[in-house]
Write a protein that holds these residues in place. Sequence first.
Motif, PDB file in Angstrom:
ATOM      1  N   LEU A  74      -4.540 -33.232 -50.565  1.00  0.00           N
ATOM      2  CA  LEU A  74      -4.303 -33.055 -51.819  1.00  0.00           C
ATOM      3  C   LEU A  74      -3.579 -31.926 -51.769  1.00  0.00           C
ATOM      4  O   LEU A  74      -2.847 -31.589 -52.790  1.00  0.00           O
ATOM      5  CB  LEU A  74      -5.638 -31.741 -52.741  1.00  0.00           C
ATOM      6  CG  LEU A  74      -6.063 -31.204 -53.550  1.00  0.00           C
ATOM      7  CD1 LEU A  74      -5.696 -31.523 -54.670  1.00  0.00           C
ATOM      8  CD2 LEU A  74      -6.979 -29.874 -53.284  1.00  0.00           C
ATOM      9  N   VAL A  75      -3.073 -31.648 -50.935  1.00  0.00           N
ATOM     10  CA  VAL A  75      -2.715 -30.651 -50.810  1.00  0.00           C
ATOM     11  C   VAL A  75      -0.826 -31.160 -50.339  1.00  0.00           C
ATOM     12  O   VAL A  75       0.499 -30.734 -50.960  1.00  0.00           O
ATOM     13  CB  VAL A  75      -2.819 -29.876 -48.944  1.00  0.00           C
ATOM     14  CG1 VAL A  75      -1.236 -28.434 -48.732  1.00  0.00           C
ATOM     15  CG2 VAL A  75      -4.082 -28.579 -49.233  1.00  0.00           C
ATOM     16  N   GLN A  76      -0.997 -31.139 -49.574  1.00  0.00           N
ATOM     17  CA  GLN A  76       0.877 -32.475 -49.186  1.00  0.00           C
ATOM     18  C   GLN A  76       1.537 -32.852 -50.889  1.00  0.00           C
ATOM     19  O   GLN A  76       2.871 -32.695 -50.681  1.00  0.00           O
ATOM     20  CB  GLN A  76       1.086 -33.330 -48.254  1.00  0.00           C
ATOM     21  CG  GLN A  76       0.010 -32.584 -47.024  1.00  0.00           C
ATOM     22  CD  GLN A  76       1.071 -31.625 -46.255  1.00  0.00           C
ATOM     23  OE1 GLN A  76       0.638 -30.268 -46.272  1.00  0.00           O
ATOM     24  NE2 GLN A  76       2.768 -31.523 -46.050  1.00  0.00           N
ATOM     25  N   PRO A  77       1.223 -33.241 -51.630  1.00  0.00           N
ATOM     26  CA  PRO A  77       1.880 -33.379 -52.638  1.00  0.00           C
ATOM     27  C   PRO A  77       1.824 -32.571 -53.900  1.00  0.00           C
ATOM     28  O   PRO A  77       3.508 -32.957 -53.880  1.00  0.00           O
ATOM     29  CB  PRO A  77       0.448 -34.480 -53.393  1.00  0.00           C
ATOM     30  CG  PRO A  77      -0.101 -35.251 -52.457  1.00  0.00           C
ATOM     31  CD  PRO A  77      -0.142 -34.115 -51.591  1.00  0.00           C
ATOM     32  N   ILE A  78       1.002 -31.831 -53.613  1.00  0.00           N
ATOM     33  CA  ILE A  78       2.025 -30.649 -54.484  1.00  0.00           C
ATOM     34  C   ILE A  78       3.230 -29.879 -53.914  1.00  0.00           C
ATOM     35  O   ILE A  78       3.438 -29.321 -54.104  1.00  0.00           O
ATOM     36  CB  ILE A  78       0.738 -29.500 -54.878  1.00  0.00           C
ATOM     37  CG1 ILE A  78      -0.529 -29.552 -55.337  1.00  0.00           C
ATOM     38  CG2 ILE A  78       1.498 -28.576 -55.141  1.00  0.00           C
ATOM     39  CD1 ILE A  78      -1.529 -28.824 -55.053  1.00  0.00           C
ATOM     40  N   LEU A  79       2.891 -30.250 -52.940  1.00  0.00           N
ATOM     41  CA  LEU A  79       4.495 -29.601 -52.133  1.00  0.00           C
ATOM     42  C   LEU A  79       5.694 -30.117 -52.456  1.00  0.00           C
ATOM     43  O   LEU A  79       7.037 -29.154 -52.637  1.00  0.00           O
ATOM     44  CB  LEU A  79       4.371 -29.316 -50.510  1.00  0.00           C
ATOM     45  CG  LEU A  79       3.704 -28.971 -49.500  1.00  0.00           C
ATOM     46  CD1 LEU A  79       3.653 -28.809 -48.843  1.00  0.00           C
ATOM     47  CD2 LEU A  79       3.732 -27.182 -50.903  1.00  0.00           C
ATOM     48  N   ILE A  80       5.595 -31.341 -53.051  1.00  0.00           N
ATOM     49  CA  ILE A  80       6.912 -32.123 -53.943  1.00  0.00           C
ATOM     50  C   ILE A  80       7.016 -31.094 -54.819  1.00  0.00           C
ATOM     51  O   ILE A  80       8.813 -31.319 -55.065  1.00  0.00           O
ATOM     52  CB  ILE A  80       6.334 -33.232 -54.469  1.00  0.00           C
ATOM     53  CG1 ILE A  80       6.333 -33.836 -53.594  1.00  0.00           C
ATOM     54  CG2 ILE A  80       7.233 -33.778 -55.115  1.00  0.00           C
ATOM     55  CD1 ILE A  80       5.367 -35.314 -53.940  1.00  0.00           C
ATOM     56  N   GLY A 112       3.188 -35.304 -63.164  1.00  0.00           N
ATOM     57  CA  GLY A 112       3.156 -36.736 -62.088  1.00  0.00           C
ATOM     58  C   GLY A 112       2.622 -36.277 -61.121  1.00  0.00           C
ATOM     59  O   GLY A 112       1.880 -37.433 -60.670  1.00  0.00           O
ATOM     60  N   VAL A 113       2.801 -35.101 -60.722  1.00  0.00           N
ATOM     61  CA  VAL A 113       1.531 -34.373 -59.639  1.00  0.00           C
ATOM     62  C   VAL A 113       0.730 -34.276 -60.125  1.00  0.00           C
ATOM     63  O   VAL A 113      -0.060 -34.614 -59.251  1.00  0.00           O
ATOM     64  CB  VAL A 113       2.436 -33.093 -58.741  1.00  0.00           C
ATOM     65  CG1 VAL A 113       1.164 -33.272 -57.866  1.00  0.00           C
ATOM     66  CG2 VAL A 113       3.563 -33.592 -58.260  1.00  0.00           C
ATOM     67  N   THR A 232      11.493 -34.496 -49.309  1.00  0.00           N
ATOM     68  CA  THR A 232      10.285 -34.337 -50.204  1.00  0.00           C
ATOM     69  C   THR A 232       9.207 -35.347 -50.234  1.00  0.00           C
ATOM     70  O   THR A 232       8.325 -34.280 -50.604  1.00  0.00           O
ATOM     71  CB  THR A 232      10.740 -33.709 -51.399  1.00  0.00           C
ATOM     72  OG1 THR A 232      12.072 -32.995 -51.667  1.00  0.00           O
ATOM     73  CG2 THR A 232       9.894 -33.320 -52.593  1.00  0.00           C
ATOM     74  N   LEU A 233       9.796 -36.295 -50.507  1.00  0.00           N
ATOM     75  CA  LEU A 233       8.876 -37.642 -50.496  1.00  0.00           C
ATOM     76  C   LEU A 233       8.430 -38.238 -49.519  1.00  0.00           C
ATOM     77  O   LEU A 233       7.223 -38.759 -49.613  1.00  0.00           O
ATOM     78  CB  LEU A 233       9.760 -38.626 -51.470  1.00  0.00           C
ATOM     79  CG  LEU A 233      10.046 -37.598 -52.478  1.00  0.00           C
ATOM     80  CD1 LEU A 233      10.775 -39.014 -53.318  1.00  0.00           C
ATOM     81  CD2 LEU A 233       8.920 -37.836 -53.862  1.00  0.00           C
ATOM     82  N   GLY A 264       3.317 -42.032 -58.982  1.00  0.00           N
ATOM     83  CA  GLY A 264       4.626 -41.902 -57.837  1.00  0.00           C
ATOM     84  C   GLY A 264       5.778 -42.079 -58.700  1.00  0.00           C
ATOM     85  O   GLY A 264       6.331 -41.709 -58.180  1.00  0.00           O
ATOM     86  N   ALA A 265       5.579 -43.051 -59.312  1.00  0.00           N
ATOM     87  CA  ALA A 265       6.886 -43.584 -59.544  1.00  0.00           C
ATOM     88  C   ALA A 265       8.021 -42.887 -60.372  1.00  0.00           C
ATOM     89  O   ALA A 265       8.626 -42.250 -60.267  1.00  0.00           O
ATOM     90  CB  ALA A 265       7.173 -44.535 -60.676  1.00  0.00           C
ATOM     91  N   ALA A 266       6.770 -42.203 -61.238  1.00  0.00           N
ATOM     92  CA  ALA A 266       7.104 -40.457 -62.360  1.00  0.00           C
ATOM     93  C   ALA A 266       7.767 -39.808 -61.315  1.00  0.00           C
ATOM     94  O   ALA A 266       8.628 -38.755 -61.197  1.00  0.00           O
ATOM     95  CB  ALA A 266       5.973 -40.273 -63.018  1.00  0.00           C
ATOM     96  N   ILE A 267       7.080 -39.021 -59.986  1.00  0.00           N
ATOM     97  CA  ILE A 267       7.217 -38.171 -59.701  1.00  0.00           C
ATOM     98  C   ILE A 267       8.766 -38.936 -58.356  1.00  0.00           C
ATOM     99  O   ILE A 267       9.562 -37.778 -58.521  1.00  0.00           O
ATOM    100  CB  ILE A 267       6.449 -38.481 -57.924  1.00  0.00           C
ATOM    101  CG1 ILE A 267       5.051 -37.377 -58.677  1.00  0.00           C
ATOM    102  CG2 ILE A 267       6.926 -36.704 -57.139  1.00  0.00           C
ATOM    103  CD1 ILE A 267       4.050 -37.407 -57.655  1.00  0.00           C
ATOM    104  N   VAL A 268       8.717 -40.022 -57.639  1.00  0.00           N
ATOM    105  CA  VAL A 268      10.186 -40.102 -57.273  1.00  0.00           C
ATOM    106  C   VAL A 268      11.542 -40.505 -58.468  1.00  0.00           C
ATOM    107  O   VAL A 268      12.362 -39.654 -57.821  1.00  0.00           O
ATOM    108  CB  VAL A 268       9.740 -41.940 -56.493  1.00  0.00           C
ATOM    109  CG1 VAL A 268      11.646 -43.051 -56.464  1.00  0.00           C
ATOM    110  CG2 VAL A 268       9.110 -41.750 -55.797  1.00  0.00           C
ATOM    111  N   ALA A 269      11.065 -40.184 -59.253  1.00  0.00           N
ATOM    112  CA  ALA A 269      12.138 -40.088 -60.470  1.00  0.00           C
ATOM    113  C   ALA A 269      12.966 -38.549 -60.406  1.00  0.00           C
ATOM    114  O   ALA A 269      14.232 -38.428 -60.618  1.00  0.00           O
ATOM    115  CB  ALA A 269      12.231 -41.329 -61.581  1.00  0.00           C
TER     116      ALA A 269
END
Length: 291
Positions: A74-80, A112-113, A232-233, A264-269
């Motif tokens: 839960l925590v680490q994706p928010i740091l994106i 995305g997150v 970041t990713l 995930g694709a939205a986050i990368v883009a």
Amino acid sequence: MVVCVVLAVLAAAANAAGSVLQRQAARNEPADGHLTIRLLWDLAKQPAWGFGVTSMVAGSVLQALALAAGPIVLVQPILIGELAFVLVLTAILRRRRLGLGEWLPVAGVGGGVVVLLAALRPSGGDPLAAPAGGWLAGCLATTTLVAVLVHRGAAVSAGGRRALLLGSAAGAWFGFTAVLVSAVMAAVRDPSATVLSTWQFYAVLVAAPLGFFLLQNTLRAGSLTASQPGLTLVNPLVALLWGVAVFGENVRGGAWVLLELGAGAAIVAGTIGLARSPLLAAHERAGSPSS
């Protein structure tokens, strides 16, 4: 969980402030050459770097508190969201307003997150209950990956490829450090365990300075466009793999995987779009040394 999310968002904001200030100082150092301790001594003479380090420490404390309040998945994706904060802070420093082309990737990363975490719905898991074999395999795999990326990055001349490799290495190492911190915070919560009795506590004392040193070299290796996507990713990806494969954290599978992949694709883009923002590119050029 709400407390965990708020702490993670604040950690992302503090990390962004630290990144902007440290990058500004790092641009005054030559991008070529090998990884050296002298670099840190030169950077320490710059006030912007000192403020950046302070923000980074604050972000690390907030991240540790977030890991104490919720699972690492839960925590680490928010740091994106750190890169979105970087863009906003840069706009404030340059007194510029963000246009539609810059708000769209911000929305892509943020949305995305949110969708990814809603689809994953992470829960459970206990770092202290993870098998020793899982810890050993995970540590070997992660440190080997980082070592290969650093070796390849140090072997090439300064530029986009070097920044990408070192950025990915730093991202993987910060994800690994978060894994160790998560175990330490689990010991803090467990009345039957003591922090000083966990080997992860001593590993953090080694991993944190190494990650800090690697970050400084990443910041001067090349442009934000090249280094930031990997930085970041890769971090949340490493943490997610650890959380599911080693800690036993539960995430939803089945049809939810399609939504998770889409998020995930939205986050990368969105991350790539943010890194390629003309505003950040102009900020990089303005801060580059004239020599």
